[in-house]
Design a protein around this motif. Structure first.
Motif, PDB file in Angstrom:
ATOM      1  N   LEU A 399       0.839  -1.197   0.000  1.00 34.90           N
ATOM      2  CA  LEU A 399       0.000   0.000   0.000  1.00 34.90           C
ATOM      3  C   LEU A 399       0.876   1.248   0.000  1.00 34.90           C
ATOM      4  O   LEU A 399       1.946   1.272   0.617  1.00 34.90           O
ATOM      5  CB  LEU A 399      -0.908   0.039   1.234  1.00 34.90           C
ATOM      6  CG  LEU A 399      -2.007  -1.011   1.348  1.00 34.90           C
ATOM      7  CD1 LEU A 399      -2.669  -0.912   2.703  1.00 34.90           C
ATOM      8  CD2 LEU A 399      -3.041  -0.817   0.244  1.00 34.90           C
ATOM      9  N   SER A 401      -0.077   5.740  -0.043  1.00 37.76           N
ATOM     10  CA  SER A 401      -1.192   6.685  -0.033  1.00 37.76           C
ATOM     11  C   SER A 401      -0.681   8.112  -0.167  1.00 37.76           C
ATOM     12  O   SER A 401       0.375   8.466   0.360  1.00 37.76           O
ATOM     13  CB  SER A 401      -2.003   6.549   1.264  1.00 37.76           C
ATOM     14  OG  SER A 401      -2.930   7.616   1.397  1.00 37.76           O
ATOM     15  N   PRO A 407      -7.239   1.173   3.534  1.00 35.19           N
ATOM     16  CA  PRO A 407      -8.417   0.317   3.372  1.00 35.19           C
ATOM     17  C   PRO A 407      -8.786  -0.391   4.679  1.00 35.19           C
ATOM     18  O   PRO A 407      -8.000  -0.456   5.632  1.00 35.19           O
ATOM     19  CB  PRO A 407      -7.966  -0.681   2.304  1.00 35.19           C
ATOM     20  CG  PRO A 407      -6.493  -0.784   2.508  1.00 35.19           C
ATOM     21  CD  PRO A 407      -6.026   0.577   2.941  1.00 35.19           C
ATOM     22  N   LEU A 446     -11.212  -6.908   1.453  1.00 30.38           N
ATOM     23  CA  LEU A 446     -10.558  -5.610   1.565  1.00 30.38           C
ATOM     24  C   LEU A 446     -11.499  -4.550   0.999  1.00 30.38           C
ATOM     25  O   LEU A 446     -12.035  -4.709  -0.101  1.00 30.38           O
ATOM     26  CB  LEU A 446      -9.236  -5.608   0.791  1.00 30.38           C
ATOM     27  CG  LEU A 446      -8.254  -4.470   1.089  1.00 30.38           C
ATOM     28  CD1 LEU A 446      -7.724  -4.602   2.512  1.00 30.38           C
ATOM     29  CD2 LEU A 446      -7.094  -4.497   0.096  1.00 30.38           C
ATOM     30  N   LEU A 447     -11.711  -3.472   1.738  1.00 27.74           N
ATOM     31  CA  LEU A 447     -12.637  -2.415   1.335  1.00 27.74           C
ATOM     32  C   LEU A 447     -11.894  -1.085   1.271  1.00 27.74           C
ATOM     33  O   LEU A 447     -11.407  -0.586   2.291  1.00 27.74           O
ATOM     34  CB  LEU A 447     -13.808  -2.315   2.322  1.00 27.74           C
ATOM     35  CG  LEU A 447     -14.701  -3.557   2.437  1.00 27.74           C
ATOM     36  CD1 LEU A 447     -15.642  -3.425   3.611  1.00 27.74           C
ATOM     37  CD2 LEU A 447     -15.488  -3.764   1.146  1.00 27.74           C
ATOM     38  N   ALA A 448     -11.774  -0.517   0.077  1.00 30.74           N
ATOM     39  CA  ALA A 448     -11.222   0.828  -0.104  1.00 30.74           C
ATOM     40  C   ALA A 448     -12.377   1.785  -0.375  1.00 30.74           C
ATOM     41  O   ALA A 448     -13.376   1.412  -0.992  1.00 30.74           O
ATOM     42  CB  ALA A 448     -10.227   0.845  -1.263  1.00 30.74           C
ATOM     43  N   ILE A 502     -17.046   2.979  -3.059  1.00 30.85           N
ATOM     44  CA  ILE A 502     -16.622   1.833  -2.240  1.00 30.85           C
ATOM     45  C   ILE A 502     -16.167   0.725  -3.192  1.00 30.85           C
ATOM     46  O   ILE A 502     -16.928   0.319  -4.076  1.00 30.85           O
ATOM     47  CB  ILE A 502     -17.753   1.328  -1.318  1.00 30.85           C
ATOM     48  CG1 ILE A 502     -18.159   2.406  -0.325  1.00 30.85           C
ATOM     49  CG2 ILE A 502     -17.316   0.063  -0.588  1.00 30.85           C
ATOM     50  CD1 ILE A 502     -19.261   1.998   0.633  1.00 30.85           C
TER      51      ILE A 502
END
Length: 509
Positions: A399, A401, A407, A446-448, A502
């Motif tokens: 990851l 950012s 996430p 996994l939720l971004a 989402i």
């Protein structure tokens, strides 16, 4: 006395009839102008998308030394759904030579290759005119500012046969007679396409919008009453009611009640028409977002919901790029502001991410390159971006950012927000953070997401994040598309102002 009352009521009726007719005419012109403005927004946005696509090809050509095979592969992706001509040219000491050709054979403008050599190397979309043939083609080109400025990306797109654009009943253009002309005037020789025989008949309006370095003139009329049949008949209704009112004062009460009922029906009709215009902006927004891909070893589901009841597109986006079985790169981002500038910047960043990944760059390098594309001091925009690389087979997640939330990982009945290095948003300046590697469980979700899912006015952000975690755990047993839908239902609220994205990824283990 009776005659006097009748004359007075007839005079009032005549005045109201004229006023109703004038209001209806004004409403028709206003609705037609709004529809033409929306068509102009679509055209300007399409020009921005074409410029981004050619700029991406130019960037790849510059970065690969104008290799013909690389250009052919990149152009082939663009030609999968269109019958275009795409070619790469080099300008050397005023001489123009072709480097690569893909798709249809290029016709070139009347000046031949020399027309390409005179273009400025500033990355602008140059519209070169309509090329006659069977069918006619629209020629446009872009000379990248990057590199030595000696490359030109040239394209020709076929125009509809007979320049007639088919319109389905569910199209935003349904019910309109439109003609689009290249240039500042409605020159028949410069007709791009139309939905009806030209010249357009009836009460027409026209507007001119920018299209790359050129302009497109839109001429439109409505063969039907935009405000509905009731609005068209309303002046006659008022006249008839006025005549009846002249027979007695008792009819005045009936007249007032009818006017009120008519006004209410008109308000409902105008609201419906307004929502129809808003659908054009929604159609553009969803056209700019990618389809949800089907990946081997990873299930993907994504949802986008606009948060503002206006005729503006937003800047939230997502994308998923397959890297191999069980492997993919995903991105979620949010552009500051709304409207066409935000949509254009969003499209530019999304295509840039795909281009950099296609060149083989790692996600932290991609984020570093993105930081060079916009500057808040110049563009008055910035973007938050989350980039992730998922390898479900190896149980690893990387990851990085730029000012975006990490996430949420849901696994083994627990949910936790993953921490990753965070740098300043894209466009603000400063160095990019390095990617962090995280171990993943054998199976999980996994939720971004963007800030519209967790932010509410007057509430600390931790409350919104806890709400998201709780909703995700409650819906964890559902299929992934249902889980994402449940999250949107649980997190939406009345008066929500921000867009929401989402993105869900699930690996079965």
């Amino acid at each position: 006395m009776t005659v006097g009352v009748a004359v007075l009521l007839l005079a009032i009726t005549a005045g109201l009839t004229f006023l109703t007719w004038r209001v209806d005419e004004h409403s028709e012109q206003r609705l037609l102008a709004r529809q033409l403005a929306q068509v102009g927004t679509l055209l300007t946005s399409q020009a921005a998308v074409l410029q981004v696509q050619l700029a991406d090809m130019g960037q790849v050509a510059v970065n690969t030394g104008a290799r013909p095979d690389t250009f052919a592969r990149w152009a082939a992706r663009q030609l999968q759904q269109t019958q275009q001509s795409l070619s790469l040219w080099r300008v050397t000491d005023g001489q123009v030579s072709q480097v690569a050709q893909q798709g249809l054979e290029a016709r070139l403008p009347a000046d031949g290759p020399a027309a390409l050599g005179s273009l400025k190397a500033d990355g602008s979309l140059n519209v070169l005119g309509i090329l006659p043939g069977d069918p006619d083609r629209l020629a446009y080109a872009l000379r990248p500012a990057e590199g030595a400025g000696d490359l030109v990306i040239y394209a020709e797109s076929p125009l509809p046969k007979g320049h007639r654009l088919p319109v389905t009943s569910d199209s935003p253009l349904s019910g309109l007679d439109l003609a689009l002309y290249l240039g500042p005037t409605a020159d028949p020789e410069q007709l791009l396409e139309s939905t009806a025989p030209v010249p357009i008949r009836g009460e027409t309006q026209r507007t001119t919008v920018p299209f790359g370095t050129g302009q497109v003139t839109i001429v439109g009329a409505s063969p039907t009453h935009l405000a509905g049949g009731l609005a068209a008949a309303l002046p006659w209704i008022v006249l008839a009611v006025g005549v009846v009112l002249s027979l007695g004062a008792a009819a005045v009460v009936e007249y007032v009640s009818r006017r009120r009922a008519v006004a209410e029906r008109l308000a409902v009709e105008n609201e419906r028409l307004y929502r129809q215009q808003r659908g054009i902006a929604g159609t553009l927004q969803h056209a700019l977002l990618p389809p949800v891909p089907e990946l081997e070893g990873v299930e993907v589901a994504a949802r986008y919901v606009a948060g503002v009841d206006e005729l503006d597109v937003g800047g939230d986006w997502f994308d998923v790029i397959e890297k191999g079985p069980g492997r993919c790169v995903f991105v979620v981002g949010d552009i500051s502001g709304r409207g066409l500038p935000a949509a254009t910047t969003m499209a530019s960043l999304r295509f840039a991410v795909r281009a950099y990944l296609a060149e083989g760059h790692d996600i932290d390098v991609v984020l570093t390159k993105l930081r060079r594309l916009i500057d808040v001091d110049v563009d008055h925009q910035f973007a938050t971006v989350l980039l992730g690389e998922l390898d479900s087979g190896a149980g690893r997640l990387r990851l990085v950012s730029a000012g975006h939330f990490g996430p949420l990982l849901v696994a083994d009945g627990q949910g936790r927000l993953l921490e990753c290095p965070v740098s300043a948003p894209v466009g603000v300046g400063g160095p990019a953070a390095s990617a962090a590697a995280l171990e993943l469980p054998a199976k999980g979700t996994l939720l971004a997401f963007t800030d519209g899912a967790v932010e509410r006015r007057g509430e600390v952000i931790d409350t919104g994040l806890d709400r998201l975690r709780t909703a995700a755990l409650d819906a964890d047993g559902q299929p992934l598309p249902s889980l994402v839908d449940s999250l949107l239902d649980a997190l939406s609220f009345e008066g929500q102002k921000d867009d929401t994205v989402i993105l869900g990824l699930r690996w079965p283990g």
